[in-house]
Scaffold this motif. Structure first.
Motif: not given
Length: 149
Positions: A19-20, A22-25, A44-48, A88-89
């Motif tokens: 998850c981390d 994914g956010w970094a990307a 992709e990040f949000s779903k993950r 927040v998401l």
């Protein structure tokens, strides 16, 4: 995706790292001005992240509570923090849809702070407690986790 064969602590900790990453990307794409890439990576990040929260809330937490009898302890706190992160998401999703990627980064800073504090509690306290209480049930839990959509 984290591998269920590695055990509870490793599975969930690896999932945190995914998850981390994914956010970094997403953050890197926004910072580099690549709006198209950011818009591709965001869902992709949000779903993950949502999947991670769902695995904990639907499988791990109920199993832990059943095994230990603790319903007002660590899982109560973790669920409350999940609610904060989900809020927040949702705001981040609104920012993406409106094209406000600077606002997305601002909200991302808030989410990252929440996640770092949350993950430290889970990895330092809840996961070791859960592995101790649920270790013998891990194969059964792992199958349930693999089935979470």
């Amino acid at each position: 995706m984290a591998k269920t064969s590695d055990g509870l602590i490793t599975f969930f900790t690896d999932d945190h790292h995914e998850c981390d990453d994914g956010w970094a990307a997403v953050e890197a794409a926004v910072t580099m001005g690549d709006k198209a890439k950011a818009n591709t990576l965001w869902p992709e990040f949000s779903k993950r992240l949502e999947h991670h929260l769902k695995m904990e809330e639907e499988i791990l937490f109920p199993a832990f509570e059943a095994a230990t009898g603790m319903r007002g302890g660590p899982t109560y706190v973790m669920r409350a923090e999940h609610t904060q992160m989900s809020g927040v998401l949702a705001e981040m999703e609104r920012r993406v849809k409106s094209g406000d990627l600077d606002g997305l980064l601002d909200q991302g800073d808030t989410l990252l702070m929440l996640i770092q504090q949350h993950n430290a509690k889970e990895e330092g306290m809840l996961y070791p407690m859960a592995e101790q209480a649920l270790g013998e049930q891990w194969d059964e839990l792992a199958a349930k986790l693999a089935a979470v959509p």
